[in-house]
Enzyme design. Structure first.
Site, PDB file in Angstrom:
ATOM      1  N   LYS A  12      45.842  42.759  44.951  1.00  0.00           N
ATOM      2  CA  LYS A  12      44.495  42.674  45.616  1.00  0.00           C
ATOM      3  C   LYS A  12      43.725  42.171  45.967  1.00  0.00           C
ATOM      4  O   LYS A  12      44.058  41.483  46.384  1.00  0.00           O
ATOM      5  CB  LYS A  12      43.514  43.087  43.539  1.00  0.00           C
ATOM      6  CG  LYS A  12      44.513  44.403  42.936  1.00  0.00           C
ATOM      7  CD  LYS A  12      43.333  44.395  41.860  1.00  0.00           C
ATOM      8  CE  LYS A  12      43.905  45.466  40.699  1.00  0.00           C
ATOM      9  NZ  LYS A  12      43.336  45.613  39.761  1.00  0.00           N
ATOM     10  N   PHE A  60      33.864  50.484  33.267  1.00  0.00           N
ATOM     11  CA  PHE A  60      34.275  50.310  34.491  1.00  0.00           C
ATOM     12  C   PHE A  60      34.363  51.072  35.744  1.00  0.00           C
ATOM     13  O   PHE A  60      34.559  50.976  37.409  1.00  0.00           O
ATOM     14  CB  PHE A  60      34.910  49.159  34.663  1.00  0.00           C
ATOM     15  CG  PHE A  60      36.135  49.738  33.721  1.00  0.00           C
ATOM     16  CD1 PHE A  60      37.369  49.505  34.580  1.00  0.00           C
ATOM     17  CD2 PHE A  60      36.447  49.658  32.358  1.00  0.00           C
ATOM     18  CE1 PHE A  60      38.395  50.299  34.015  1.00  0.00           C
ATOM     19  CE2 PHE A  60      37.869  49.907  31.380  1.00  0.00           C
ATOM     20  CZ  PHE A  60      38.864  50.634  32.661  1.00  0.00           C
ATOM     21  N   THR A  94      46.337  43.219  31.276  1.00  0.00           N
ATOM     22  CA  THR A  94      45.230  43.256  32.461  1.00  0.00           C
ATOM     23  C   THR A  94      44.137  42.293  32.545  1.00  0.00           C
ATOM     24  O   THR A  94      44.305  42.112  33.528  1.00  0.00           O
ATOM     25  CB  THR A  94      44.579  44.821  31.469  1.00  0.00           C
ATOM     26  OG1 THR A  94      45.416  45.660  31.287  1.00  0.00           O
ATOM     27  CG2 THR A  94      43.268  44.779  32.735  1.00  0.00           C
ATOM     28  N   ARG A 105      48.722  37.152  36.258  1.00  0.00           N
ATOM     29  CA  ARG A 105      47.616  37.234  36.205  1.00  0.00           C
ATOM     30  C   ARG A 105      47.343  36.401  35.903  1.00  0.00           C
ATOM     31  O   ARG A 105      45.901  35.463  35.487  1.00  0.00           O
ATOM     32  CB  ARG A 105      47.572  38.838  35.292  1.00  0.00           C
ATOM     33  CG  ARG A 105      47.267  40.219  36.198  1.00  0.00           C
ATOM     34  CD  ARG A 105      47.410  41.430  35.052  1.00  0.00           C
ATOM     35  NE  ARG A 105      47.276  42.131  36.405  1.00  0.00           N
ATOM     36  CZ  ARG A 105      47.080  43.209  35.419  1.00  0.00           C
ATOM     37  NH1 ARG A 105      48.058  43.674  34.672  1.00  0.00           N
ATOM     38  NH2 ARG A 105      47.146  44.523  36.080  1.00  0.00           N
ATOM     39  N   ASN A 115      41.773  40.492  38.818  1.00  0.00           N
ATOM     40  CA  ASN A 115      43.348  40.080  38.059  1.00  0.00           C
ATOM     41  C   ASN A 115      43.963  39.950  39.039  1.00  0.00           C
ATOM     42  O   ASN A 115      45.669  40.528  38.538  1.00  0.00           O
ATOM     43  CB  ASN A 115      43.318  41.076  36.627  1.00  0.00           C
ATOM     44  CG  ASN A 115      44.037  42.529  37.158  1.00  0.00           C
ATOM     45  OD1 ASN A 115      43.170  42.924  38.269  1.00  0.00           O
ATOM     46  ND2 ASN A 115      44.134  43.473  36.733  1.00  0.00           N
ATOM     47  N   HIS A 118      47.729  44.984  40.841  1.00  0.00           N
ATOM     48  CA  HIS A 118      48.141  46.496  40.742  1.00  0.00           C
ATOM     49  C   HIS A 118      49.312  46.810  39.842  1.00  0.00           C
ATOM     50  O   HIS A 118      50.455  46.619  41.120  1.00  0.00           O
ATOM     51  CB  HIS A 118      47.692  47.031  40.630  1.00  0.00           C
ATOM     52  CG  HIS A 118      47.117  48.597  40.349  1.00  0.00           C
ATOM     53  ND1 HIS A 118      46.795  48.822  38.927  1.00  0.00           N
ATOM     54  CD2 HIS A 118      48.505  49.941  40.732  1.00  0.00           C
ATOM     55  CE1 HIS A 118      47.239  50.759  38.433  1.00  0.00           C
ATOM     56  NE2 HIS A 118      47.797  50.845  39.438  1.00  0.00           N
TER      57      HIS A 118
HETATM   58  P1  CMP Z   1      44.580  47.684  36.921  1.00  0.00           P
HETATM   59  O1  CMP Z   1      45.963  47.559  36.035  1.00  0.00           O
HETATM   60  O2  CMP Z   1      44.202  47.751  38.499  1.00  0.00           O
HETATM   61  O3  CMP Z   1      44.308  48.688  36.898  1.00  0.00           O
HETATM   62  C1  CMP Z   1      42.713  49.150  36.385  1.00  0.00           C
HETATM   63  C2  CMP Z   1      42.063  48.456  36.235  1.00  0.00           C
HETATM   64  O4  CMP Z   1      40.450  48.269  35.687  1.00  0.00           O
HETATM   65  C3  CMP Z   1      42.623  46.959  35.607  1.00  0.00           C
HETATM   66  O5  CMP Z   1      43.545  46.763  36.601  1.00  0.00           O
HETATM   67  C4  CMP Z   1      41.147  45.836  35.644  1.00  0.00           C
HETATM   68  O6  CMP Z   1      41.180  45.021  36.498  1.00  0.00           O
HETATM   69  C5  CMP Z   1      40.149  47.207  35.749  1.00  0.00           C
HETATM   70  N1  CMP Z   1      39.364  46.526  34.275  1.00  0.00           N
HETATM   71  C6  CMP Z   1      38.202  46.598  34.260  1.00  0.00           C
HETATM   72  N2  CMP Z   1      37.622  46.458  33.028  1.00  0.00           N
HETATM   73  C7  CMP Z   1      38.441  47.040  32.115  1.00  0.00           C
HETATM   74  C8  CMP Z   1      38.524  47.085  31.056  1.00  0.00           C
HETATM   75  N3  CMP Z   1      37.300  47.002  30.255  1.00  0.00           N
HETATM   76  N4  CMP Z   1      39.572  47.544  30.863  1.00  0.00           N
HETATM   77  C9  CMP Z   1      40.700  47.608  31.311  1.00  0.00           C
HETATM   78  N5  CMP Z   1      41.273  47.286  32.671  1.00  0.00           N
HETATM   79  C10 CMP Z   1      39.509  46.951  33.326  1.00  0.00           C
END
Ligand code: CMP
Length: 136
Positions: A12, A60, A94, A105, A115, A118
């Protein structure tokens, strides 16, 4: 019995910005992943919205799409035995705050949004996500 799978990984904007892409790519290689394809791209907000459509109803969603399109990313097609779950294990939770020691992460993530990586969450989504970035 072997169960070779493919999965999508994205490095990312927060990690690319800190020039961590080679380090993260080495983490994958050291954990037995083959990087079959990779490219550095900068996607538009509309493309990010299509990519993360699964999260459309989440509060979000808008920030997430703005963030993924805020700078260059590296997308990779990874191959390994049980690649989908193995990649999720290597990434960790996450939220970097909850991620276990040694996970990507935990090591590189800054916040739940920033983070660093992905990864596809299922074999079915891996197919869809790989098609999104690597359709021939
Ligand atoms: P990713 O695995 O890219 O999938 C969706 C992304 O949403 C996740 O990583 C996080 O970076 C982002 N995100 C932001 N807020 C939240 C949340 N409350 N729960 C889960 N993902 C979140």
């Amino acid at each position: 019995m072997s169960n070779i799978q493919h999965t999508l990984s994205i490095i990312k904007p927060d990690a690319v910005e800190r020039n961590l892409q080679d380090q993260i790519k080495n983490e994958f290689k050291n954990h037995g992943f083959q990087i079959l394809e990779e490219k550095k791209i900068h996607i538009s907000k509309e493309e990010a919205e299509r990519f993360y459509k699964i999260h459309e109803s989440k509060p979000f969603y808008n920030d997430l799409c703005a963030y993924l399109s805020s700078g260059p990313i590296v997308v990779m097609k990874l191959q390994k035995d049980n690649a989908v779950i193995e990649n999720r294990k290597l990434m960790g939770a996450t939220n970097p705050k909850d991620a276990e020691e040694g996970t990507l992460r935990k090591k590189y993530g800054i916040s739940i949004d920033k983070n660093s990586v992905h990864g596809s969450d299922s074999v079915e989504n891996a197919k869809i996500e790989l098609e999104f970035f690597f359709k021939n």
